[in-house]
Design a protein around this motif. Structure first.
Motif, PDB file in Angstrom:
ATOM      1  N   THR A 103       0.825  -1.214   0.000  1.00 21.19           N
ATOM      2  CA  THR A 103       0.000   0.000   0.000  1.00 21.19           C
ATOM      3  C   THR A 103       0.859   1.265   0.000  1.00 21.19           C
ATOM      4  OG1 THR A 103      -0.180   0.210   2.419  1.00 21.19           O
ATOM      5  CG2 THR A 103      -1.820  -1.195   1.297  1.00 21.19           C
ATOM      6  N   LEU A 104       2.147   1.121   0.235  1.00 22.78           N
ATOM      7  CA  LEU A 104       3.055   2.262   0.306  1.00 22.78           C
ATOM      8  C   LEU A 104       3.809   2.432  -1.010  1.00 22.78           C
ATOM      9  CD1 LEU A 104       4.630   1.463   3.797  1.00 22.78           C
ATOM     10  CD2 LEU A 104       2.860   3.159   3.303  1.00 22.78           C
ATOM     11  N   PRO A 105       4.226   3.664  -1.303  1.00 22.16           N
ATOM     12  CA  PRO A 105       5.106   3.831  -2.465  1.00 22.16           C
ATOM     13  C   PRO A 105       6.359   2.977  -2.271  1.00 22.16           C
ATOM     14  CG  PRO A 105       4.356   5.970  -1.644  1.00 22.16           C
ATOM     15  CD  PRO A 105       3.921   4.927  -0.647  1.00 22.16           C
ATOM     16  N   GLU A 106       6.846   2.418  -3.355  1.00 25.50           N
ATOM     17  CA  GLU A 106       7.964   1.470  -3.258  1.00 25.50           C
ATOM     18  C   GLU A 106       9.176   2.053  -2.548  1.00 25.50           C
ATOM     19  OE1 GLU A 106      10.173  -1.845  -6.007  1.00 25.50           O
ATOM     20  OE2 GLU A 106       8.280  -0.967  -6.630  1.00 25.50           O
ATOM     21  N   ASP A 107       9.438   3.331  -2.729  1.00 30.58           N
ATOM     22  CA  ASP A 107      10.622   3.937  -2.114  1.00 30.58           C
ATOM     23  C   ASP A 107      10.466   4.175  -0.617  1.00 30.58           C
ATOM     24  OD1 ASP A 107       8.757   6.009  -2.394  1.00 30.58           O
ATOM     25  OD2 ASP A 107      10.279   7.510  -2.896  1.00 30.58           O
ATOM     26  N   GLN A 108       9.276   3.915  -0.061  1.00 28.64           N
ATOM     27  CA  GLN A 108       9.040   4.090   1.371  1.00 28.64           C
ATOM     28  C   GLN A 108       8.920   2.756   2.130  1.00 28.64           C
ATOM     29  OE1 GLN A 108       5.630   6.608   2.026  1.00 28.64           O
ATOM     30  NE2 GLN A 108       6.352   8.133   0.544  1.00 28.64           N
ATOM     31  N   ARG A 109       8.851   1.671   1.420  1.00 29.03           N
ATOM     32  CA  ARG A 109       8.557   0.371   2.039  1.00 29.03           C
ATOM     33  C   ARG A 109       9.632  -0.092   3.016  1.00 29.03           C
ATOM     34  NH1 ARG A 109       6.102  -2.634  -3.378  1.00 29.03           N
ATOM     35  NH2 ARG A 109       4.334  -1.186  -3.567  1.00 29.03           N
ATOM     36  N   ALA A 110      10.883  -0.072   2.596  1.00 30.67           N
ATOM     37  CA  ALA A 110      11.961  -0.582   3.459  1.00 30.67           C
ATOM     38  C   ALA A 110      12.082   0.259   4.724  1.00 30.67           C
ATOM     39  CB  ALA A 110      13.280  -0.619   2.696  1.00 30.67           C
ATOM     40  N   GLU A 111      11.999   1.574   4.582  1.00 35.56           N
ATOM     41  CA  GLU A 111      12.111   2.443   5.762  1.00 35.56           C
ATOM     42  C   GLU A 111      10.943   2.208   6.723  1.00 35.56           C
ATOM     43  OE1 GLU A 111      13.563   4.955   8.554  1.00 35.56           O
ATOM     44  OE2 GLU A 111      14.593   4.105   6.832  1.00 35.56           O
ATOM     45  N   HIS A 112       9.742   2.048   6.183  1.00 33.66           N
ATOM     46  CA  HIS A 112       8.584   1.755   7.028  1.00 33.66           C
ATOM     47  C   HIS A 112       8.807   0.453   7.798  1.00 33.66           C
ATOM     48  CE1 HIS A 112       4.419   1.211   8.311  1.00 33.66           C
ATOM     49  NE2 HIS A 112       4.533  -0.031   7.874  1.00 33.66           N
ATOM     50  N   ALA A 113       9.237  -0.572   7.085  1.00 34.12           N
ATOM     51  CA  ALA A 113       9.468  -1.875   7.730  1.00 34.12           C
ATOM     52  C   ALA A 113      10.542  -1.758   8.809  1.00 34.12           C
ATOM     53  CB  ALA A 113       9.854  -2.917   6.686  1.00 34.12           C
ATOM     54  N   ARG A 114      11.632  -1.066   8.507  1.00 33.25           N
ATOM     55  CA  ARG A 114      12.701  -0.891   9.496  1.00 33.25           C
ATOM     56  C   ARG A 114      12.173  -0.229  10.770  1.00 33.25           C
ATOM     57  NH1 ARG A 114      15.960  -0.087   5.090  1.00 33.25           N
ATOM     58  NH2 ARG A 114      15.552   2.141   4.991  1.00 33.25           N
ATOM     59  N   LYS A 115      11.408   0.838  10.616  1.00 36.15           N
ATOM     60  CA  LYS A 115      10.882   1.568  11.789  1.00 36.15           C
ATOM     61  C   LYS A 115       9.952   0.690  12.613  1.00 36.15           C
ATOM     62  CE  LYS A 115      11.162   6.276  10.017  1.00 36.15           C
ATOM     63  NZ  LYS A 115      10.404   7.439   9.556  1.00 36.15           N
ATOM     64  N   VAL A 116       9.035   0.015  11.949  1.00 33.32           N
ATOM     65  CA  VAL A 116       8.069  -0.839  12.652  1.00 33.32           C
ATOM     66  C   VAL A 116       8.792  -1.960  13.397  1.00 33.32           C
ATOM     67  CG1 VAL A 116       6.231  -2.549  12.282  1.00 33.32           C
ATOM     68  CG2 VAL A 116       6.115  -0.319  11.152  1.00 33.32           C
ATOM     69  N   ILE A 117       9.713  -2.611  12.726  1.00 32.88           N
ATOM     70  CA  ILE A 117      10.422  -3.734  13.333  1.00 32.88           C
ATOM     71  C   ILE A 117      11.290  -3.256  14.492  1.00 32.88           C
ATOM     72  CG2 ILE A 117      12.128  -5.553  12.951  1.00 32.88           C
ATOM     73  CD1 ILE A 117      11.045  -5.688  10.010  1.00 32.88           C
ATOM     74  N   ALA A 118      12.036  -2.174  14.291  1.00 34.16           N
ATOM     75  CA  ALA A 118      12.910  -1.670  15.358  1.00 34.16           C
ATOM     76  C   ALA A 118      12.098  -1.266  16.583  1.00 34.16           C
ATOM     77  CB  ALA A 118      13.743  -0.496  14.850  1.00 34.16           C
ATOM     78  N   HIS A 119      10.986  -0.586  16.375  1.00 29.42           N
ATOM     79  CA  HIS A 119      10.142  -0.193  17.513  1.00 29.42           C
ATOM     80  C   HIS A 119       9.633  -1.429  18.258  1.00 29.42           C
ATOM     81  CE1 HIS A 119       7.296   1.963  19.984  1.00 29.42           C
ATOM     82  NE2 HIS A 119       6.358   1.134  19.562  1.00 29.42           N
ATOM     83  N   GLY A 120       9.161  -2.415  17.519  1.00 31.72           N
ATOM     84  CA  GLY A 120       8.673  -3.636  18.147  1.00 31.72           C
ATOM     85  C   GLY A 120       9.768  -4.397  18.881  1.00 31.72           C
ATOM     86  N   LEU A 121      10.956  -4.443  18.302  1.00 33.10           N
ATOM     87  CA  LEU A 121      12.055  -5.152  18.954  1.00 33.10           C
ATOM     88  C   LEU A 121      12.516  -4.441  20.223  1.00 33.10           C
ATOM     89  CD1 LEU A 121      14.203  -6.496  15.971  1.00 33.10           C
ATOM     90  CD2 LEU A 121      12.576  -7.738  17.418  1.00 33.10           C
ATOM     91  N   GLU A 122      12.352  -3.115  20.282  1.00 30.94           N
ATOM     92  CA  GLU A 122      12.640  -2.391  21.533  1.00 30.94           C
ATOM     93  C   GLU A 122      11.760  -2.937  22.658  1.00 30.94           C
ATOM     94  OE1 GLU A 122      12.281   1.885  21.287  1.00 30.94           O
ATOM     95  OE2 GLU A 122      13.296   1.889  19.345  1.00 30.94           O
ATOM     96  N   ILE A 123      10.500  -3.161  22.352  1.00 25.85           N
ATOM     97  CA  ILE A 123       9.555  -3.679  23.341  1.00 25.85           C
ATOM     98  C   ILE A 123       9.905  -5.118  23.713  1.00 25.85           C
ATOM     99  CG2 ILE A 123       7.126  -4.297  23.705  1.00 25.85           C
ATOM    100  CD1 ILE A 123       6.540  -1.800  21.829  1.00 25.85           C
ATOM    101  N   VAL A 124      10.179  -5.943  22.715  1.00 27.22           N
ATOM    102  CA  VAL A 124      10.541  -7.339  22.983  1.00 27.22           C
ATOM    103  C   VAL A 124      11.819  -7.405  23.807  1.00 27.22           C
ATOM    104  CG1 VAL A 124      11.230  -9.530  21.927  1.00 27.22           C
ATOM    105  CG2 VAL A 124       9.316  -8.237  20.963  1.00 27.22           C
ATOM    106  N   GLU A 125      12.791  -6.566  23.507  1.00 30.39           N
ATOM    107  CA  GLU A 125      14.041  -6.534  24.269  1.00 30.39           C
ATOM    108  C   GLU A 125      13.756  -6.267  25.745  1.00 30.39           C
ATOM    109  OE1 GLU A 125      18.252  -6.587  24.950  1.00 30.39           O
ATOM    110  OE2 GLU A 125      17.098  -7.245  23.206  1.00 30.39           O
TER     111      GLU A 125
END
Length: 191
Positions: free
Chosen positions: A118-140
């Motif tokens: 649903t995101l422009p292709e040039d925004q996908r990796a950055e979106h995924a990185r932010k979501v994953i990093a934020h979630g991993l902060e919580i899991v940590e």
């Protein structure tokens, strides 16, 4: 429970990988049927007829058709209790389920293929990185209270089955893992 279970899967699906890890850990033989999500095979009439959710994983087992990775994992745990993936202690079981929820409800759905498309292709990796990093902060932070060799203590649990594929996505999208030493230790121990 005589017929071999059938798992509809996709090589890059972290949700399907959770189930493959559990099947391997429990020593359960199964037939793998790949579904190419990138090519849209999951949207075809033959697939949606048996799986209206049009997602993977999807499992045919013991005469049952089960979608959703956590439902499949719980079914495997309840019907094949050998090599358990849930601790006996109710408090530890709750800790496992909390970590599973943090990964499967708060990280993975926000960075899966359906959302990224649903995101422009040039925004996908950055979106995924932010979501994953934020979630991993919580899991940590959760692992500060629960981890031994693995997410909860020194035995593999459903939480580990969910964390390891999510880390595959973290690596794929280039998440900086240095802020997550406990997460990285669990990954190394699962190696």
């Amino acid at each position: 429970m005589d017929a071999i279970p059938v798992l509809y899967t996709y090589f890059r699906s972290s949700s399907a990988a959770r189930v493959r890890i559990a099947l391997h850990y429990k020593g359960i033989s199964y037939e793998s049927r790949p579904v190419n999500l990138s090519a849209g095979e999951h949207l075809g009439e033959n697939y949606t007829r048996q799986n209206p959710e049009a997602q993977v994983p999807f499992m045919l087992i013991d005469g049952n058709a089960i979608g959703q990775s956590i439902a499949i994992l719980e079914y495997l745990e309840e019907t094949r209790p050998e090599r358990p993936l849930l601790p006996r202690d109710p408090a530890q079981r709750a800790q496992v389920r909390a970590i599973v929820g943090a990964i499967c409800c708060d990280i993975q759905p926000l960075q899966n293929l359906r959302v990224l498309k649903t995101l422009p292709e040039d925004q996908r990796a950055e979106h995924a990185r932010k979501v994953i990093a934020h979630g991993l902060e919580i899991v940590e932070k959760m692992l500060e209270k629960t981890a031994g060799e693995f997410c909860v203590g020194n035995n593999v649990t459903l939480a580990d089955c969910c964390l390891i594929p999510q880390l595959g996505n973290a690596h794929r999208f280039g998440v900086d893992m240095s802020p997550f030493p406990r997460v990285c230790a669990v990954e190394a121990n699962a190696g």
